[in-house]
Write a protein that holds these residues in place. Structure first.
Motif, short mmCIF file in Angstrom:
data_model
loop_
_atom_site.label_atom_id
_atom_site.label_comp_id
_atom_site.label_asym_id
_atom_site.label_seq_id
_atom_site.Cartn_x
_atom_site.Cartn_y
_atom_site.Cartn_z
N ALA A 39 0.85 -1.19 0.00
CA ALA A 39 0.00 0.00 0.00
C ALA A 39 0.89 1.24 0.00
CB ALA A 39 -0.92 -0.01 1.21
N PRO A 40 1.49 1.57 -1.17
CA PRO A 40 2.39 2.74 -1.23
C PRO A 40 1.70 4.01 -0.76
CG PRO A 40 2.60 1.41 -3.21
CD PRO A 40 1.43 0.86 -2.45
N VAL A 41 2.45 4.82 -0.02
CA VAL A 41 1.90 6.08 0.49
C VAL A 41 2.26 7.21 -0.46
CG1 VAL A 41 2.12 5.26 2.86
CG2 VAL A 41 3.96 6.63 1.88
N LYS A 42 1.47 8.26 -0.42
CA LYS A 42 1.74 9.43 -1.23
C LYS A 42 2.71 10.35 -0.47
CE LYS A 42 -2.71 9.44 -3.64
NZ LYS A 42 -3.94 10.22 -3.94
N GLY A 43 3.54 11.07 -1.23
CA GLY A 43 4.45 12.01 -0.61
C GLY A 43 5.79 11.40 -0.28
N VAL A 83 17.60 9.86 5.28
CA VAL A 83 17.20 9.42 3.95
C VAL A 83 15.77 9.86 3.70
CG1 VAL A 83 16.70 7.43 2.47
CG2 VAL A 83 18.77 7.43 3.87
N GLU A 84 15.52 10.44 2.53
CA GLU A 84 14.17 10.74 2.07
C GLU A 84 13.87 9.84 0.88
OE1 GLU A 84 14.04 14.84 1.05
OE2 GLU A 84 14.70 15.53 3.03
N ALA A 85 12.69 9.27 0.86
CA ALA A 85 12.30 8.39 -0.24
C ALA A 85 10.83 8.60 -0.58
CB ALA A 85 12.54 6.93 0.13
N ARG A 86 10.51 8.49 -1.85
CA ARG A 86 9.11 8.51 -2.28
C ARG A 86 8.94 7.56 -3.46
NH1 ARG A 86 8.40 11.98 -6.76
NH2 ARG A 86 10.22 13.34 -7.13
N CYS A 87 7.77 7.02 -3.56
CA CYS A 87 7.47 6.10 -4.65
C CYS A 87 7.22 6.89 -5.93
CB CYS A 87 6.23 5.27 -4.32
SG CYS A 87 6.44 4.17 -2.90
N PHE A 109 15.47 -4.81 -1.62
CA PHE A 109 14.15 -4.55 -1.07
C PHE A 109 13.05 -4.86 -2.08
CE2 PHE A 109 10.51 -1.91 -0.01
CZ PHE A 109 10.35 -2.19 1.34
N ARG A 110 13.26 -4.46 -3.33
CA ARG A 110 12.27 -4.73 -4.36
C ARG A 110 12.08 -6.24 -4.56
NH1 ARG A 110 11.71 -0.85 -8.87
NH2 ARG A 110 12.41 -2.53 -10.23
N GLU A 111 13.18 -6.97 -4.55
CA GLU A 111 13.11 -8.42 -4.76
C GLU A 111 12.35 -9.10 -3.63
OE1 GLU A 111 13.71 -12.05 -6.67
OE2 GLU A 111 14.15 -10.02 -7.41
N ILE A 112 12.61 -8.69 -2.39
CA ILE A 112 11.97 -9.33 -1.26
C ILE A 112 10.51 -8.89 -1.12
CG2 ILE A 112 12.01 -9.54 1.27
CD1 ILE A 112 15.05 -9.34 1.15
N SER A 113 10.24 -7.61 -1.35
CA SER A 113 8.89 -7.09 -1.16
C SER A 113 7.96 -7.34 -2.34
CB SER A 113 8.95 -5.58 -0.90
OG SER A 113 9.39 -4.88 -2.06
N GLY A 114 8.54 -7.50 -3.54
CA GLY A 114 7.72 -7.64 -4.73
C GLY A 114 7.26 -6.32 -5.31
N TYR A 115 7.79 -5.21 -4.82
CA TYR A 115 7.39 -3.89 -5.31
C TYR A 115 7.89 -3.69 -6.74
CZ TYR A 115 7.31 1.24 -5.64
OH TYR A 115 7.10 2.54 -6.04
N VAL A 151 6.17 1.92 1.03
CA VAL A 151 5.32 0.93 0.36
C VAL A 151 4.27 0.36 1.30
CG1 VAL A 151 7.14 0.36 -1.29
CG2 VAL A 151 6.87 -1.04 0.77
N GLY A 152 4.08 0.97 2.48
CA GLY A 152 3.01 0.54 3.37
C GLY A 152 3.44 -0.22 4.59
N SER A 153 4.73 -0.23 4.93
CA SER A 153 5.27 -0.86 6.15
C SER A 153 4.95 -2.35 6.26
CB SER A 153 4.76 -0.12 7.40
OG SER A 153 5.11 1.24 7.37
N PRO A 154 5.31 -3.15 5.25
CA PRO A 154 5.03 -4.58 5.33
C PRO A 154 5.99 -5.37 6.22
CG PRO A 154 6.16 -4.10 3.28
CD PRO A 154 5.87 -2.77 3.93
N PHE A 155 7.14 -4.79 6.57
CA PHE A 155 8.16 -5.54 7.31
C PHE A 155 8.41 -4.92 8.68
CE2 PHE A 155 9.42 -6.02 2.77
CZ PHE A 155 9.12 -7.38 2.64
#
Length: 369
Positions: A39-43, A83-87, A109-115, A151-155
């Protein structure tokens, strides 16, 4: 890169191929279950994490660039990386002077999360690299939490620590990366603040607030000895391993039976005495002597000046002083030794902080955690 020979005893000689590789390859997913959905967040998500002082490894025979662990003790200080990050829709945009390590962990992170989307990332470290203050590990734990929240705090935090530990890399001069040494101490204290003890395989054994209200001064004695790359490898995996064969049991005993009770009592003088004893034992002795006996002389004179806690961080040469004495008195003591105070700070007992800026620009804080 070079093939390094590792000798731990008369019948213990192995070779380690110290190879570099392109970022985004040789990824270890660790069997972590992929989230059913994200559930990616905005901003923009902003993470600020404290750097660390790494006081000692427990047993260097239990880790290598291919195997995180070894146990250790360290504490967080009020010197920060962020660190600042946004989708974003696709791609990876990086604003940092060490893009290879960022790009590599993003792919982990992408590989493990599937994002499947992209990230825009801006990182800023504390500008004290390869002097024992953990710039790489602090940036990486900040990055991991920023991506996770985005990406919604899955971990959980412990899962993020493992992702970093088993995929911990340093950049090489050719733009590639190579697996580095990781005990898990840096990410643990950056997350929780205070002082932490880790066991093998990155297990978090204990953490506790530490030295609240005391002053921390970082002194970086002059040295021509490198604390990075193949010189660090040769130090840690040869002399340090031999010494830990001898002293690992007593170090573990001192931490369990003396250090942890002293932390519970908030007894800074006792804590300082224990750490001072550890400076002369096992792999810590190898790390200090790596910079010549001058480091021991400096630390001994600081102790003789009545400072409660004096210890070298990681493979040095940074020396941490914790005391109730004020800045003017410490600067006078340090100046008389021909040294200078590089950082004036305190222990961080809060750990990393996450802030969610709902707009693209982090100028206004709308939601915090």
């Amino acid at each position: 890169m070079a093939t390094m020979k590792i000798r731990g005893g008369d019948l213990d000689l192995v070779e380690y191929e110290f190879n570099s590789f392109p970022p985004c390859t040789q990824i270890r997913t660790l069997g972590i279950e992929r989230p059913a959905s994200l559930a990616p967040v905005k901003g923009t998500v902003e993470v600020r994490a404290p750097a660390r002082i790494h006081l000692t490894v427990l047993d260097m025979n239990r880790f290598s660039p291919a195997r995180p662990g070894g146990g250790g003790v360290g504490f967080a200080i009020q010197l920060y990386c962020s660190v600042e990050a946004r989708c974003i829709e696709k791609g990876v945009e990086i604003d940092y002077n060490r893009p290879a390590i960022i790009r590599h962990f993003v792919e982990v992170f992408r590989e493990i999360s599937g994002y499947k989307g992209g990230f825009a990332i801006r990182a800023k470290d504390h500008q004290h690299q390869h002097v024992g203050l953990g710039s790489t590990s602090t940036i990486m734990i900040s990055l991991a939490h920023a991506l996770n929240y985005a990406v919604g705090s899955p971990f959980e935090s412990d899962q993020l620590r493992r992702m970093i530990g088993y995929n911990y890399v340093e950049e090489t001069i050719d733009g590639n990366v190579a697996f580095g040494f990781e005990t898990g101490v840096g990410p643990a204290v950056s997350i929780h603040g205070g002082m932490a003890v880790t066991g093998d395989e990155l297990a978090l054994v204990y953490h506790h607030p530490f030295a609240e209200g005391k002053n921390v001064f970082i002194v970086i004695p002059p040295t021509d000895i490198s604390s990075a790359g193949t010189q660090e490898f040769d130090l840690l995996m040869n002399k340090a391993r031999v010494l830990d064969y001898r002293d690992r049991e007593i170090k573990a005993y001192m931490i369990l039976m003396d250090l942890i009770p002293a932390l519970e009592r908030d007894d800074l003088e006792k804590i300082g005495n224990i750490i001072w004893e550890i400076e002369f034992r096992g792999s810590k002795r190898a790390e200090v002597e790596h910079h010549s006996y001058a480091i021991y002389r400096y630390m001994s004179l600081l102790r003789e000046a009545g400072l409660e806690f004096v210890g070298m961080s990681s493979v040095g040469p940074s020396v941490a002083i914790i005391t109730s004495k004020g800045r003017d008195e410490i600067e006078r003591i340090v100046h008389n030794l021909g040294l200078q105070v590089a950082v004036v700070t305190a222990v961080d007992n809060r750990g990393l902080q996450i802030t969610h800026h709902e707009g693209k620009s982090p100028s206004g804080r709308k939601k915090a955690r």
